[in-house]
Design an enzyme around this catalytic site. Structure first.
Site, PDB file in Angstrom:
ATOM      1  N   LYS A 203       7.485 122.543  81.313  1.00 30.37           N
ATOM      2  CA  LYS A 203       7.769 123.731  82.125  1.00 30.37           C
ATOM      3  C   LYS A 203       7.134 123.579  83.509  1.00 30.37           C
ATOM      4  CE  LYS A 203       7.171 128.724  81.974  1.00 30.37           C
ATOM      5  NZ  LYS A 203       6.660 129.838  81.196  1.00 30.37           N
ATOM      6  N   GLU A 209      -0.392 114.845  79.976  1.00 32.23           N
ATOM      7  CA  GLU A 209       0.151 114.023  78.881  1.00 32.23           C
ATOM      8  C   GLU A 209       1.604 113.640  79.173  1.00 32.23           C
ATOM      9  OE1 GLU A 209      -1.507 116.783  78.569  1.00 32.23           O
ATOM     10  OE2 GLU A 209      -2.930 116.707  76.903  1.00 32.23           O
ATOM     11  N   GLY A 264       6.044 128.763  77.010  1.00 33.33           N
ATOM     12  CA  GLY A 264       6.220 127.413  76.461  1.00 33.33           C
ATOM     13  C   GLY A 264       6.417 127.406  74.959  1.00 33.33           C
ATOM     14  N   ARG A 265       5.569 128.128  74.239  1.00 33.61           N
ATOM     15  CA  ARG A 265       5.652 128.075  72.766  1.00 33.61           C
ATOM     16  C   ARG A 265       6.802 128.926  72.214  1.00 33.61           C
ATOM     17  NH1 ARG A 265       1.121 129.944  74.783  1.00 33.61           N
ATOM     18  NH2 ARG A 265       0.533 132.114  74.540  1.00 33.61           N
ATOM     19  N   GLU A 350      -2.531 129.812  69.840  1.00 32.33           N
ATOM     20  CA  GLU A 350      -2.505 129.816  71.311  1.00 32.33           C
ATOM     21  C   GLU A 350      -2.099 131.203  71.822  1.00 32.33           C
ATOM     22  OE1 GLU A 350       0.018 127.474  74.542  1.00 32.33           O
ATOM     23  OE2 GLU A 350      -1.461 126.150  73.682  1.00 32.33           O
ATOM     24  N   HIS A 381      -3.623 118.480  45.461  1.00 33.35           N
ATOM     25  CA  HIS A 381      -4.512 117.399  45.041  1.00 33.35           C
ATOM     26  C   HIS A 381      -5.537 117.064  46.112  1.00 33.35           C
ATOM     27  CE1 HIS A 381      -2.472 116.424  41.253  1.00 33.35           C
ATOM     28  NE2 HIS A 381      -1.390 116.847  41.880  1.00 33.35           N
ATOM     29  N   LYS A 495      -8.534 120.798  80.805  1.00 33.16           N
ATOM     30  CA  LYS A 495      -7.666 119.968  81.651  1.00 33.16           C
ATOM     31  C   LYS A 495      -8.391 119.606  82.948  1.00 33.16           C
ATOM     32  CE  LYS A 495      -3.454 122.289  80.038  1.00 33.16           C
ATOM     33  NZ  LYS A 495      -2.287 123.088  80.389  1.00 33.16           N
TER      34      LYS A 495
HETATM   35  O1  F6P Z   1      -1.557 123.691  76.235  1.00 32.23           O
HETATM   36  C1  F6P Z   1      -1.166 124.591  77.195  1.00 32.23           C
HETATM   37  C2  F6P Z   1       0.290 124.543  77.511  1.00 32.23           C
HETATM   38  O2  F6P Z   1       0.467 125.194  78.722  1.00 32.23           O
HETATM   39  C3  F6P Z   1       1.190 125.147  76.431  1.00 32.23           C
HETATM   40  O3  F6P Z   1       1.222 126.502  76.436  1.00 32.23           O
HETATM   41  C4  F6P Z   1       2.470 124.497  76.769  1.00 32.23           C
HETATM   42  O4  F6P Z   1       3.416 124.653  75.765  1.00 32.23           O
HETATM   43  C5  F6P Z   1       2.018 123.080  76.980  1.00 32.23           C
HETATM   44  O5  F6P Z   1       0.780 123.209  77.643  1.00 32.23           O
HETATM   45  C6  F6P Z   1       2.941 122.222  77.763  1.00 32.23           C
HETATM   46  O6  F6P Z   1       3.151 122.723  79.045  1.00 32.23           O
HETATM   47  P1  F6P Z   1       4.335 122.213  79.952  1.00 32.23           P
HETATM   48  O7  F6P Z   1       5.616 122.559  79.277  1.00 32.23           O
HETATM   49  O8  F6P Z   1       4.159 122.905  81.263  1.00 32.23           O
HETATM   50  O9  F6P Z   1       4.180 120.724  80.085  1.00 32.23           O
END
Ligand code: F6P
Length: 533
Positions: A203, A209, A264-265, A350, A381, A495
């Site tokens: 987003k 990452e 995002g979620r 979250e 188990h 971050k």
């Molecule tokens: O971990 C925080 C967060 O902002 C989440 O809420 C989100 O889904 C994820 O990082 C990824 O964010 P983006 O879609 O901006 O890469």
């Protein structure tokens, strides 16, 4: 303006009194009450939610519903779906429900752009699936690597894993989320750049990452093809930051929108669902949307006493805040749902792992319990021992599907038998046998409540409804705790600090760190200087 706290409401005090009276009553007696199962089981969209093994009486359930009425949960759900500013700290609506509504039911402000994007998505998916979209050498795309993390990853991978039976073989979708180099090395192994398409879902288009993975994927592509001009044919973005995606080299025609009014979620219903649609086809993806919408309609219209998401939220509140459960386990009894605990960890923790109310004051009750879980008899188990004989209170959702997508009837019967056996064992316990010492060791106290959720079958439509059920549970709990479920300020600091530590692990120790962190940095540097492969 300071809000009245939920705990100051008379409805809350009534709940506390009822809980105090019920906590010492044997659960088996409560479950033995007349028409218990009929009174405490609810069905919507082929999903049965059975609360009959909860430490709840009719009176307690009525009191919980009175709290829901007092806090106007159904009206709040309606406001959410109509586009109210539900995300108060970021001054945004949270309109994920609009993404799955039929066009006429979408709020007018977002109707057209959703329609447009859905049509673009459909065109893209169809062309990819029927082989019209080809790589730069004219060969058909065989692998799609979806790069994204958190909300840009968990929903799609969970859905894909759950709907394996609906997938066709080409192109195959792979997920790359973690920044760990082992992940990208493993994902790219054996892939052919001429037949691989990368989707970068972010987003913000600023998440480390995803950017590090996307950059390495682009280098991998360029090293093997030497064709910078072909990046445009092999990279797609899903983002609300189209400028950054463009700067990365993604062509405007290959950029799908994410809007700031979708968290995002909660985004798998948008173009973030592309990997799902690529794997199962657009018509199945639309079935998922339709199932979620059916749950939205139910959440909006049903009175609290028959409203599944409201009840799921209330029972969670009852277990945590009134009865003192310290964690919440999600125990799935269907291999296809094995990613559900990870998905729910992000969705619930979250969203509601917060301690400040919307007016800025500190909450005076516990919010989101630690959510954890595991799959099927593997979990039995592994950690169920603690559920049966440990000394911490927990709440649990068992989740199973009545009809499997395989022909091994005997396996399925055993699987369901185990699922029901676990909730029954938690309820009834067992007196230990042998001498006094051994008997003590062998005793299972039982008396532990649980909820059982049964899907009639796991179709795209049902999965959509199941996810929407939990999304609305989260919203209702956030409303009861008076917190904003749609921001996530807690993840920011890590971050920022990672940005400062990263150069220190290389050759540039520009920032000062606490003594412990500095010691670890020095240790890691000494070790890595000894030789990284
Ligand atoms: O971990 C925080 C967060 O902002 C989440 O809420 C989100 O889904 C994820 O990082 C990824 O964010 P983006 O879609 O901006 O890469």
């Amino acid at each position: 303006m300071t809000l009245h706290t939920t705990t100051s409401l008379p409805q809350w005090q009534r709940l506390a009194a009822l809980g105090a009276a019920l906590i010492n009553r044997p659960l088996i007696d409560i479950v033995g009450e007349r028409d218990r199962y009929q009174h405490f089981s609810f069905v919507c969209e082929g999903i049965l939610v059975d609360f009959s093994k909860q430490r709840l009486t009719d009176e307690a359930l009525r009191a919980l519903c009175a709290l829901a009425e007092q806090l106007q949960l159904p009206a709040e759900l309606a406001r959410l779906m109509d586009g109210a500013i539900a995300n108060t700290t970021e001054r945004r609506a949270a309109l994920h429900t609009a993404l799955r509504a039929p066009a006429v039911r979408r709020p007018a402000a977002v109707r057209e752009e959703i329609e447009l994007e859905l049509a673009r998505m459909e065109g893209f998916v169809d062309a990819l699936r029927d082989g019209r979209t080809r790589g730069f050498t004219g060969r058909a795309i065989r692998h799609v690597v979806h790069i994204g993390i958190g909300g840009s990853h968990l929903g799609p991978e969970f859905a894909l894993d759950a709907l394996l039976a609906y997938q066709e073989s080409t192109p195959r979708v792979l997920f790359l989320a973690n920044i760990d180099g082992h992940a990208i090395a493993e994902t790219l192994r054996g892939l052919d750049p001429e037949t691989t398409l990368f989707i970068v879902a972010s987003k913000s288009f600023a998440t480390k990452e995803s950017l590090v993975n996307a950059t390495s994927a682009r280098s991998w592509f360029l090293e093997r093809t030497g064709r910078a001009d072909a990046v445009a044919d092999h990279f797609v973005a899903i983002t609300s930051n189209s400028a950054a995606a463009g700067a990365f080299g993604i062509a405007p025609r290959s950029i799908f929108s994410m809007w700031d009014w979708v968290g995002g979620r909660y985004s798998l219903w948008s173009a973030v669902g592309l990997p799902i649609a690529i794997a199962i086809g657009m018509s199945c993806f639309k079935e998922m949307l339709a199932g979620a919408h059916a749950m939205d309609q139910h959440a909006r219209a049903a009175p609290p006493e028959r409203n599944l998401p409201v009840l799921l939220a209330l029972v969670g509140i009852w277990n945590l805040n009134i009865l003192g459960a310290q964690s919440h386990a999600v125990l799935t009894y269907d291999r296809r749902l094995r990613m559900m605990p990870s998905y729910l960890q992000q969705l619930e923790m979250e969203s509601n792992g917060k301690s400040v109310r919307t007016d800025g004051s500190t909450v005076d009750l516990q919010t989101m319990p630690v959510l954890w879980g595991g799959e099927e008899t593997n979990a039995q188990h592994a950690f169920h021992q603690q559920l049966h004989q440990g000394n911490r209170a927990f709440s649990v959702d068992f989740i199973a599907c009545a009809r499997p997508a395989h022909a091994h009837a005997e396996h399925h019967q055993w699987l369901l038998a185990n699922c029901l056996a676990q909730s029954e064992a938690l309820l009834i316990g067992r007196a230990g046998e042998g001498d006094a010492v051994l008997a003590a060791h062998r005793t299972l106290a039982g008396n532990r409540p649980s909820t059982t959720i049964v899907l009639d079958e796991l179709t795209p439509r049902r999965l959509g409804a199941l996810l929407a059920l939990y999304e609305h549970k989260v919203f209702c709990q956030g409303t009861i705790w008076q917190i904003n479920p749609f921001d996530q300020w807690g993840v920011e600091l890590g971050k920022v600090l990672a940005d400062a530590i990263h150069p220190a692990l290389g050759d540039n120790p520009a920032h000062a760190h606490d003594a412990s962190t500095q010691g670890l940095i020095s240790h890691l540097k000494r070790q890595t200087d000894l030789g990284t492969p």
